[in-house]
Design an enzyme around this catalytic site. Structure first.
Site, PDB file in Angstrom:
ATOM      1  N   GLU A 121      28.352  43.877  44.897  1.00 15.98           N
ATOM      2  CA  GLU A 121      29.451  44.782  44.513  1.00 15.98           C
ATOM      3  C   GLU A 121      30.588  43.900  44.032  1.00 15.98           C
ATOM      4  O   GLU A 121      31.337  43.345  44.840  1.00 15.98           O
ATOM      5  CB  GLU A 121      29.878  45.637  45.721  1.00 15.98           C
TER       6      GLU A 121
ATOM      7  N   CYS B 231      39.508  46.822  43.561  1.00 17.34           N
ATOM      8  CA  CYS B 231      38.479  46.436  42.585  1.00 17.34           C
ATOM      9  C   CYS B 231      38.357  47.436  41.437  1.00 17.34           C
ATOM     10  O   CYS B 231      38.021  47.052  40.325  1.00 17.34           O
ATOM     11  CB  CYS B 231      37.141  46.263  43.277  1.00 17.34           C
TER      12      CYS B 231
HETATM   13  P1  NAD Z   1      35.498  36.452  47.178  1.00 15.95           P
HETATM   14  O1  NAD Z   1      34.322  36.451  46.277  1.00 15.95           O
HETATM   15  O2  NAD Z   1      36.421  35.296  47.120  1.00 15.95           O
HETATM   16  O3  NAD Z   1      35.045  36.573  48.714  1.00 15.95           O
HETATM   17  C1  NAD Z   1      34.144  37.545  49.169  1.00 15.95           C
HETATM   18  C2  NAD Z   1      33.364  37.020  50.363  1.00 15.95           C
HETATM   19  O4  NAD Z   1      32.620  35.872  49.991  1.00 15.95           O
HETATM   20  C3  NAD Z   1      34.215  36.623  51.572  1.00 15.95           C
HETATM   21  O5  NAD Z   1      33.615  37.115  52.744  1.00 15.95           O
HETATM   22  C4  NAD Z   1      34.197  35.106  51.532  1.00 15.95           C
HETATM   23  O6  NAD Z   1      34.228  34.529  52.820  1.00 15.95           O
HETATM   24  C5  NAD Z   1      32.878  34.780  50.880  1.00 15.95           C
HETATM   25  N1  NAD Z   1      32.940  33.556  50.075  1.00 15.95           N
HETATM   26  C6  NAD Z   1      33.988  33.117  49.336  1.00 15.95           C
HETATM   27  N2  NAD Z   1      33.663  31.973  48.694  1.00 15.95           N
HETATM   28  C7  NAD Z   1      32.398  31.681  49.043  1.00 15.95           C
HETATM   29  C8  NAD Z   1      31.480  30.624  48.729  1.00 15.95           C
HETATM   30  N3  NAD Z   1      31.831  29.622  47.903  1.00 15.95           N
HETATM   31  N4  NAD Z   1      30.243  30.653  49.259  1.00 15.95           N
HETATM   32  C9  NAD Z   1      29.874  31.647  50.082  1.00 15.95           C
HETATM   33  N5  NAD Z   1      30.703  32.669  50.440  1.00 15.95           N
HETATM   34  C10 NAD Z   1      31.932  32.689  49.928  1.00 15.95           C
HETATM   35  O7  NAD Z   1      36.263  37.831  46.871  1.00 15.95           O
HETATM   36  P2  NAD Z   1      37.592  38.409  47.475  1.00 15.95           P
HETATM   37  O8  NAD Z   1      38.756  37.568  47.059  1.00 15.95           O
HETATM   38  O9  NAD Z   1      37.429  38.702  48.902  1.00 15.95           O
HETATM   39  O10 NAD Z   1      37.666  39.823  46.705  1.00 15.95           O
HETATM   40  C11 NAD Z   1      38.157  39.921  45.387  1.00 15.95           C
HETATM   41  C12 NAD Z   1      37.049  40.199  44.403  1.00 15.95           C
HETATM   42  O11 NAD Z   1      36.141  41.131  44.913  1.00 15.95           O
HETATM   43  C13 NAD Z   1      37.575  40.828  43.112  1.00 15.95           C
HETATM   44  O12 NAD Z   1      36.852  40.306  42.042  1.00 15.95           O
HETATM   45  C14 NAD Z   1      37.257  42.305  43.275  1.00 15.95           C
HETATM   46  O13 NAD Z   1      37.129  43.022  42.084  1.00 15.95           O
HETATM   47  C15 NAD Z   1      35.966  42.230  44.028  1.00 15.95           C
HETATM   48  N6  NAD Z   1      35.757  43.440  44.802  1.00 15.95           N
HETATM   49  C16 NAD Z   1      34.752  44.277  44.473  1.00 15.95           C
HETATM   50  C17 NAD Z   1      34.566  45.443  45.172  1.00 15.95           C
HETATM   51  C18 NAD Z   1      33.471  46.404  44.853  1.00 15.95           C
HETATM   52  O14 NAD Z   1      33.251  47.311  45.658  1.00 15.95           O
HETATM   53  N7  NAD Z   1      32.762  46.258  43.767  1.00 15.95           N
HETATM   54  C19 NAD Z   1      35.424  45.751  46.223  1.00 15.95           C
HETATM   55  C20 NAD Z   1      36.439  44.869  46.533  1.00 15.95           C
HETATM   56  C21 NAD Z   1      36.601  43.701  45.822  1.00 15.95           C
END
Ligand code: NAD
Length: 453
Positions: free
Chosen positions: A209, A243
Site C-alpha cells: 500500500e 496518502c
Molecule cells: P516509510 O516507507 O518510510 O516507512 C514505512 C514502514 O517501513 C515503517 O514501518 C518503517 O519502519 C519501515 N521502513 C522504513 N525504511 C525501511 C527500510 N529501509 N527497510 C525496511 N523497512 C523500512 O513510509 P512512511 O514515512 O511511514 O509513510 C509515508 C509514505 O507512505 C508516503 O509515501 C505515503 O503516501 C505512504 N502511505 C501509503 C498509504 C496507503 O494506504 N497506500 C497509507 C499511508 C502512507
C-alpha cells in the site's frame, strides 16, 4: 521473548488449526474491540504526543475506522468464510465444485506513521478475521503510538497468535529475512521495493500500500464552492500527511481566479493555526525541512509561514506551477498545494497519464463526458468525483494502489480475501465415469472428445 521465538510459536500455533474456528476468531475480534474502547484515552494521548493530532481527528480518521472494521467482520465472518458453490462444467460431471477460503497462515503487517492506528490495526483485523496469526511492526517514527499499540496487544493477546514487534529499519530488515505467508506493507514506494525484493527470496506474496502524486482536477463545470471546501478539508487534514490527499490541483483556466479566491476563504475559515484542534504538526524535523525546501517563495499565492520549533507549516498554495518545478517531482505529503492550470480537459488528462499511476485521483465537474473520460482514461488506485478521500470510508470499495502506488487491496471483503487463499475443490461421484479419457486412445475417442470439449 526473541522475535524468532515468537515467529516459531506462531507457526506452531497456526498448525493447531485453532485460528480456523469462527468462534475463536470472533472472540478475539470482540476482545480487540473492547481493548480499543477501554484504551481510547491512551491512544489519543500517544498520537497527540507524536504529532499533535486532536481527539476529533483521531476518532474520525482512526478509531471509528477500526471499530467499523471489527463490526464489519463480526457481522460478515460467517458468510465470508463459507465455502462457495460453483458451477461444474460438462467435462467434470458427475461432480460438484466449490471454493474454500482458507487462511494463509503467518502474516507480517508493517505499518506507516501518518495514520498509525488505522494503517496498523485495519490490516491486522482483516488478517485475524481471515483466520491467520499475525505480527505487527508499526512505524517507529510515531514512537508513542507504536508503544501504545504494543502495550494494548502484547499485554492481552497470546504472542503465538498476535504480537506487536517494536522496531525501526534494522529490526524490519531482520524480520524481512524470515519466512511469512504474506507481508502487508504500508509506506513509501522506495521502501515498498525493498520489501518486495526481500519477500521474493521466500516467494512470499505481498500487499504493498504505497503513495504517489494524486491529482485533483477542477473544470469550469464544477460546483466551485463545494470543490474548494472539500479540497481544503482533504488537503490540510493531518497537515497534508495523508496518502490519498490531493497532492496537486489542475484547474481550468477560465475559473481559476474565482476558484482560488474560494479556496483562500475556506483556508482562512477553517483556521489552521499552530496548536489548533483541526491542525497537526509535521511529524519530524527531517520532513519539516524537506517540505520547506519545496516552497518556492516566488510562487506563493497563500500561506508560506512556518515555525521550526513547533514543526508548523501554514497551509500553502502555490500558483504558476510547471511540471518541471521541484514540488511536482515527488509526493509532497505535507500542507503545500501546487496549482497548475489548463485550457483543454483532455490534454490535461494526457499530462497526468504521462506520470506514474497515483494512489488516488479526483475530479470536480458536473459534466458527464468529463466524468466518463476521467474514469476511463486515467489509471489510479481509487478516487472520487466531486469529493476527495471519502472513497476510503466505504468498506464495500477495495482500497489499494496500482502500478507505482501499490499491489493488492483491502477493506471489507477485499481485506478478508487479501489474507485468504481461495482453495478449489472438485468432488467427483464414484459412478457414471465415461471411458473416453482413458487409454488406449483411438480416432473414435478423439472424435467424441472433440464434440464433448
Ligand atoms: P516509510 O516507507 O518510510 O516507512 C514505512 C514502514 O517501513 C515503517 O514501518 C518503517 O519502519 C519501515 N521502513 C522504513 N525504511 C525501511 C527500510 N529501509 N527497510 C525496511 N523497512 C523500512 O513510509 P512512511 O514515512 O511511514 O509513510 C509515508 C509514505 O507512505 C508516503 O509515501 C505515503 O503516501 C505512504 N502511505 C501509503 C498509504 C496507503 O494506504 N497506500 C497509507 C499511508 C502512507
Amino acid at each position: 521473548m526473541e522475535i524468532q521465538e515468537v515467529i516459531l510459536s506462531q507457526k506452531e500455533f497456526f498448525k493447531t488449526q485453532q485460528t480456523k474456528n469462527l468462534k475463536f476468531r470472533k472472540m478475539y475480534l470482540e476482545k480487540l474491540k473492547g481493548l480499543i474502547i477501554k484504551n481510547e484515552n491512551l491512544l489519543y494521548e500517544a498520537i497527540y504526543k507524536d504529532f499533535g493530532k486532536s481527539k476529533f481527528d483521531t476518532f474520525t480518521t482512526e478509531i471509528s475506522f477500526i471499530l467499523n472494521d471489527i463490526d464489519y467482520y463480526l457481522k460478515n465472518l460467517k458468510s465470508l468464510s463459507k465455502p462457495k458453490k460453483i458451477r461444474t462444467n460438462l467435462a467434470n460431471q458427475i461432480g460438484k465444485s466449490r471454493i474454500h477460503p482458507e487462511p494463509l497462515g503467518n502474516i507480517l503487517v508493517i505499518g506507516a506513521w501518518n495514520y498509525p492506528y488505522q494503517l496498523s490495526f485495519s490490516p491486522v483485523i482483516a488478517a485475524l478475521a481471515a483466520g491467520n496469526c499475525c505480527i505487527l511492526k508499526p512505524s517507529e517514527i510515531a514512537e508513542n503510538t507504536m508503544k501504545a499499540m504494543s502495550k494494548i496487544i502484547n499485554e492481552h493477546f497470546p504472542p503465538e497468535y498476535l504480537y506487536v514487534y517494536e522496531g525501526g529499519i534494522d529490526e524490519t530488515t531482520e524480520l524481512l529475512k524470515l519466512k511469512f505467508d504474506k507481508i502487508f506493507f504500508t509506506g513509501s514506494t522506495k521502501v515498498g521495493k525493498i520489501v518486495y525484493k526481500a519477500a521474493a527470496e521466500n516467494l512470499t506474496p505481498v500487499a504493498l500500500e504505497l503513495g504517489g502524486k494524486s491529482p485533483a482536477i477542477i473544470t469550469k463545470d464544477a460546483h466551485l464552492e463545494v470543490a474548494a471546501k472539500r479540497i481544503v478539508w482533504g488537503k490540510f487534514l493531518n497537515a497534508g500527511q495523508t496518502c490519498v490527499a490531493p497532492d496537486y490541483l489542475l484547474v481550468e483556466e477560465s475559473v481559476q481566479e474565482q476558484f482560488l479566491e474560494t479556496l483562500r476563504s475556506y483556508i482562512k475559515e477553517f483556521s489552521y493555526q499552530p496548536d489548533a484542534e483541526q491542525y497537526t504538526k509535521i511529524i519530524n524535523q527531517s520532513n519539516f525541512e524537506r517540505l520547506i525546501r519545496l516552497i518556492d517563495k516566488n510562487k506563493i499565492y497563500f500561506g508560506g509561514k512556518f515555525d521550526k520549533e513547533k514543526l508548523y507549516i501554514e497551509p500553502t498554495v502555490l500558483t504558476n506551477i510547471n511540471w518541471s518545478d521541484e514540488v511536482m517531482r515527488e509526493e509532497i505529503f505535507g500542507p503545500i498545494l501546487p496549482v497548475l492550470s489548463f485550457k483543454n480537459f483532455n490534454l490535461a488528462l494526457n499530462e497526468v497519464l504521462e506520470l506514474e499511476k497515483p494512489l488516488a485521483a479526483y475530479l470536480f465537474t458536473n459534466n458527464s463526458e468529463e466524468k466518463e473520460n476521467f474514469t476511463n482514461k486515467l489509471s489510479f488506485g481509487g478516487g472520487c468525483i466531486n469529493d476527495v478521500i471519502m472513497h476510503l470510508g466505504n468498506d464495500n470499495l477495495p482500497f489499494g494502489g496500482v502500478g507505482n502506488s501499490g499491489i493488492g487491496n483491502y477493506h471489507g471483503r477485499f481485506g478478508f480475501e487479501t489474507f485468504s487463499h481461495q482453495k478449489s475443490i472438485l468432488e467427483k461421484a464414484t459412478w457414471g465415469e465415461p471411458n473416453i479419457k482413458y487409454p488406449p486412445y483411438s480416432e473414435n475417442k478423439l472424435k467424441w472428445i472433440k464434440r464433448f470439449l
